[in-house]
Write a protein that holds these residues in place. Structure first.
Motif, PDB file in Angstrom:
ATOM      1  N   SER A 258      -3.202  17.781   6.322  1.00 17.61           N
ATOM      2  CA  SER A 258      -3.969  19.033   6.333  1.00 17.61           C
ATOM      3  C   SER A 258      -4.944  19.106   7.330  1.00 17.61           C
ATOM      4  N   LEU A 259      -4.964  19.976   8.416  1.00 19.35           N
ATOM      5  CA  LEU A 259      -6.324  19.924   9.289  1.00 19.35           C
ATOM      6  C   LEU A 259      -7.009  21.287   8.842  1.00 19.35           C
ATOM      7  N   GLN A 260      -6.379  22.616   9.266  1.00 22.00           N
ATOM      8  CA  GLN A 260      -6.912  23.856   8.788  1.00 22.00           C
ATOM      9  C   GLN A 260      -7.606  24.522   9.999  1.00 22.00           C
ATOM     10  N   SER A 261      -8.333  23.686  10.594  1.00 25.07           N
ATOM     11  CA  SER A 261      -9.101  23.917  11.805  1.00 25.07           C
ATOM     12  C   SER A 261      -9.496  22.676  12.754  1.00 25.07           C
ATOM     13  N   GLY A 262      -9.221  22.926  14.168  1.00 23.02           N
ATOM     14  CA  GLY A 262      -9.635  21.573  15.224  1.00 23.02           C
ATOM     15  C   GLY A 262     -11.122  22.054  15.687  1.00 23.02           C
ATOM     16  N   ASP A 263     -12.002  22.783  15.036  1.00 23.79           N
ATOM     17  CA  ASP A 263     -13.335  23.017  15.435  1.00 23.79           C
ATOM     18  C   ASP A 263     -14.167  22.756  14.292  1.00 23.79           C
ATOM     19  N   TYR A 274     -14.536  16.492   6.570  1.00 25.62           N
ATOM     20  CA  TYR A 274     -14.335  15.723   7.644  1.00 25.62           C
ATOM     21  C   TYR A 274     -14.524  16.365   8.901  1.00 25.62           C
ATOM     22  N   ASP A 275     -14.725  15.697   9.942  1.00 30.01           N
ATOM     23  CA  ASP A 275     -14.920  16.370  11.361  1.00 30.01           C
ATOM     24  C   ASP A 275     -13.635  16.071  12.184  1.00 30.01           C
ATOM     25  N   THR A 276     -13.639  16.470  13.277  1.00 32.44           N
ATOM     26  CA  THR A 276     -12.235  16.188  14.259  1.00 32.44           C
ATOM     27  C   THR A 276     -12.282  14.549  14.650  1.00 32.44           C
ATOM     28  N   TYR A 278     -13.343  12.071  12.904  1.00 25.72           N
ATOM     29  CA  TYR A 278     -12.781  11.218  11.645  1.00 25.72           C
ATOM     30  C   TYR A 278     -11.302  11.400  11.651  1.00 25.72           C
ATOM     31  N   TYR A 279     -10.941  12.607  11.762  1.00 31.56           N
ATOM     32  CA  TYR A 279      -9.428  12.983  11.690  1.00 31.56           C
ATOM     33  C   TYR A 279      -8.610  12.601  12.668  1.00 31.56           C
ATOM     34  N   TYR A 280      -9.090  12.494  13.748  1.00 31.37           N
ATOM     35  CA  TYR A 280      -8.286  11.874  14.904  1.00 31.37           C
ATOM     36  C   TYR A 280      -8.230  10.359  14.859  1.00 31.37           C
ATOM     37  N   ASN A 281      -9.135   9.902  14.317  1.00 31.21           N
ATOM     38  CA  ASN A 281      -8.949   8.393  14.214  1.00 31.21           C
ATOM     39  C   ASN A 281      -8.014   7.933  13.096  1.00 31.21           C
ATOM     40  N   LYS A 282      -7.844   8.875  12.073  1.00 28.47           N
ATOM     41  CA  LYS A 282      -6.781   8.703  10.975  1.00 28.47           C
ATOM     42  C   LYS A 282      -5.365   8.883  11.661  1.00 28.47           C
ATOM     43  N   VAL A 283      -5.263   9.811  12.644  1.00 24.71           N
ATOM     44  CA  VAL A 283      -3.791   9.847  13.044  1.00 24.71           C
ATOM     45  C   VAL A 283      -3.497   8.657  14.107  1.00 24.71           C
ATOM     46  N   GLN A 284      -4.489   8.171  14.710  1.00 24.58           N
ATOM     47  CA  GLN A 284      -4.328   7.087  15.427  1.00 24.58           C
ATOM     48  C   GLN A 284      -3.889   5.767  14.654  1.00 24.58           C
ATOM     49  N   PHE A 311     -12.118  28.899  18.457  1.00 25.11           N
ATOM     50  CA  PHE A 311     -10.275  28.862  18.521  1.00 25.11           C
ATOM     51  C   PHE A 311     -10.150  27.980  19.575  1.00 25.11           C
ATOM     52  N   GLU A 312     -10.552  28.200  20.882  1.00 24.24           N
ATOM     53  CA  GLU A 312     -10.160  27.248  22.180  1.00 24.24           C
ATOM     54  C   GLU A 312     -10.454  25.972  21.733  1.00 24.24           C
ATOM     55  N   ASN A 313     -11.367  25.521  20.814  1.00 22.49           N
ATOM     56  CA  ASN A 313     -11.642  24.022  20.719  1.00 22.49           C
ATOM     57  C   ASN A 313     -10.701  23.557  19.779  1.00 22.49           C
ATOM     58  N   SER A 314     -10.149  24.495  18.915  1.00 24.29           N
ATOM     59  CA  SER A 314      -9.158  24.104  18.040  1.00 24.29           C
ATOM     60  C   SER A 314      -7.655  23.809  18.658  1.00 24.29           C
ATOM     61  N   CYS A 315      -7.517  24.723  19.601  1.00 23.78           N
ATOM     62  CA  CYS A 315      -6.335  24.613  20.342  1.00 23.78           C
ATOM     63  C   CYS A 315      -6.358  23.274  21.171  1.00 23.78           C
ATOM     64  N   LYS A 316      -7.376  22.738  21.590  1.00 25.90           N
ATOM     65  CA  LYS A 316      -7.389  21.662  22.433  1.00 25.90           C
ATOM     66  C   LYS A 316      -7.178  20.501  21.521  1.00 25.90           C
ATOM     67  N   PHE A 317      -7.665  20.558  20.268  1.00 36.04           N
ATOM     68  CA  PHE A 317      -7.611  19.304  19.413  1.00 36.04           C
ATOM     69  C   PHE A 317      -6.160  19.155  18.884  1.00 36.04           C
ATOM     70  N   ILE A 318      -5.808  20.370  18.690  1.00 32.68           N
ATOM     71  CA  ILE A 318      -4.415  20.270  18.091  1.00 32.68           C
ATOM     72  C   ILE A 318      -3.434  19.653  19.234  1.00 32.68           C
ATOM     73  N   ALA A 319      -3.579  19.951  20.261  1.00 32.55           N
ATOM     74  CA  ALA A 319      -2.880  19.390  21.461  1.00 32.55           C
ATOM     75  C   ALA A 319      -2.965  17.966  21.607  1.00 32.55           C
ATOM     76  N   LYS A 320      -4.343  17.535  21.473  1.00 33.75           N
ATOM     77  CA  LYS A 320      -4.674  16.091  21.457  1.00 33.75           C
ATOM     78  C   LYS A 320      -4.113  15.275  20.384  1.00 33.75           C
ATOM     79  N   CYS A 321      -3.903  15.831  19.197  1.00 32.88           N
ATOM     80  CA  CYS A 321      -3.316  15.128  18.178  1.00 32.88           C
ATOM     81  C   CYS A 321      -1.864  14.896  18.514  1.00 32.88           C
TER      82      CYS A 321
END
Length: 426
Positions: A258-263, A274-276, A278-284, A311-321
């Motif tokens: 679960s993420l809910q937002s990428g901002d 959590y913040d993005t 921390y979340y990204y480190n878990k994905v990795q 919202f733009e920040n969220s879109c970029k983070f979702i693509a990054k993951c």
């Protein structure tokens, strides 16, 4: 007396409906799941969004259409939230989220004793409560669910302690409480399905109230011969201990995280812990153990604090993951939550545009994930038929279309992408 159980909402509701059916059958009633002609209907409702509430109430009309003299018993989150809204014709009893099987059995016994289903049609029993943690800690089922589906669901805990500002569920389900490992293992040993989904309202909280944890449970369930899949997880539960157990057992490399937002600003106002980064480190970390893991997520679009920039920040983070799939939901205001008390709502037209933008990103990410899996071979659990193909899922949750026989786990090579729906296998 023919009884049919209709289930709306999450996998936990599916588990509890299966328990209701098992309890009724044990007491010599003819009970099954699905909307079809019946004397008595059990409606197991959902309240995760306002649309889910509306759909729950609409099913009463569908039941009356199939049998104008039927008796309807309502249980679940929507009736826990607003029992008075189910005070309708043919509804004989309204229950909540706990002890569903026992509540249904007692009501059905009364109906059977009266010998006329509609004799209770004007009696509304409001069982609108959430039991204390002490009272229901060890409660799960009156009877273990018996699944007649290809994939079985096992509920390991109930309730939630998180209180995200948008979510009504902790108020309806109560605090998190876990089943014992022995009880869960005992249930799993009775299951004959090829695949089991381990589920709960907040699986990540498992064991914290009984001095245990999720890795300990998964280790106890390892090696029982069934393929096992975890339902939705929170990112903080992802660690080397959990991933090590999964990598050595019969666990599918599919993580619904679960993420809910990428901002980060929106996450803070949602009360996500959590913040993005921390979340990204878990994905990795997941990809270190499972390079081709299916990592899926939920995104709420149009939360009241979500600006264009956020919202733009969220879109970029979702693509990054590089998620393999995304469940996209427009924000649904729920009375009684902190967000409903504190914030207004965004322009629906803005929310709709953002949803469409994310749906396009979802398609791109799914296609990218499919391309990474071309020519890979997986054991596919072939479960159903769609048109000329039989369909099933890989361990990393790719839907595969093939001519392999249903009801079996078959090794298939993924040969091509089937539009944006899945892949073809041979």
């Amino acid at each position: 007396m023919i009884i049919r159980v209709i289930t709306l909402g999450c996998k936990v509701n599916q588990c509890e409906s299966a328990s209701i059916v098992a309890t009724l059958k044990l007491n010599n009633y003819s009970a099954s799941e699905g909307l079809a002609p019946a004397d008595v209907y059990i409606l197991n409702t959902c309240s995760v969004t306002s649309e889910a509430d509306k759909k729950s109430r609409q099913y009463i009309a569908k039941m009356r259409k199939l049998n104008p003299t039927c008796a309807i018993i309502v249980v679940g989150c929507s009736s826990q939230n607003s029992p008075q809204k189910f005070n309708k014709s043919n509804v004989v009893a309204v229950g909540g989220t706990l002890n569903k099987s026992n509540f249904v059995l007692k009501t059905v016994n009364k109906l059977y004793k009266n010998n006329h289903y509609n004799t209770l049609s004007n009696i509304i029993h409001l069982d609108n409560f959430v039991e204390s943690v002490e009272k229901c800690r060890n409660y799960c089922y009156e009877e273990y669910p018996v699944s007649d589906k290809t994939r079985a669901f096992v509920k390991i805990q109930d309730g939630c302690n998180r209180f995200c500002t948008y979510c009504i569920i902790p108020y309806l389900r109560g605090r998190s409480r876990s089943r014992s490992i022995d009880d869960i293992v005992n249930e799993c040993n009775k299951i004959k399905s090829n695949e089991v989904v381990i589920t709960g309202i907040d699986v990540s909280e498992y064991g914290k109230d009984i001095e245990s944890d999720l890795p300990s449970l998964l280790k106890a369930l390892s090696g029982n011969g069934m393929r096992k899949r975890l339902s939705s997880l929170e990112c903080e539960v992802i660690n080397e201990s959990l991933l090590d157990v999964m990598s050595k057992g019969d666990y599918c490399p599919h993580f619904h995280l679960s993420l809910q937002s990428g901002d980060n600003n929106v996450l803070k106002t949602m009360n996500r812990r959590y913040d993005t980064e921390y979340y990204y480190n878990k994905v990795q970390l997941i990809r270190q153990y499972f390079p081709l893991a299916g990592i899926t997520t939920d995104i709420i679009v149009g939360f009241p604090t979500e600006t264009d920039e956020f919202f733009e920040n969220s879109c970029k983070f979702i693509a990054k993951c590089e998620f393999s799939d995304i469940h996209v939901f427009p924000y649904s205001r729920r009375e009684g939550t902190l967000a409903a008390k504190k914030y207004g709502q965004l322009d629906p037209n803005i929310v709709k545009k953002r949803v469409n933008r994310l749906l396009n990103i979802k398609k791109e990410l799914r296609t990218h994930f499919f391309e990474k899996n071309l020519d890979k071979e997986y054991p596919v659990y072939v479960e159903d038929t769609e048109g000329e193909f039989n369909v099933g899922y890989t361990p990393n949750y790719i839907k595969v279309y093939s001519h392999a026989p249903c009801g079996e786990i078959v090794n298939l090579r993924l040969t091509a992408i089937n539009s944006n729906f899945g892949m073809f296998g041979e």
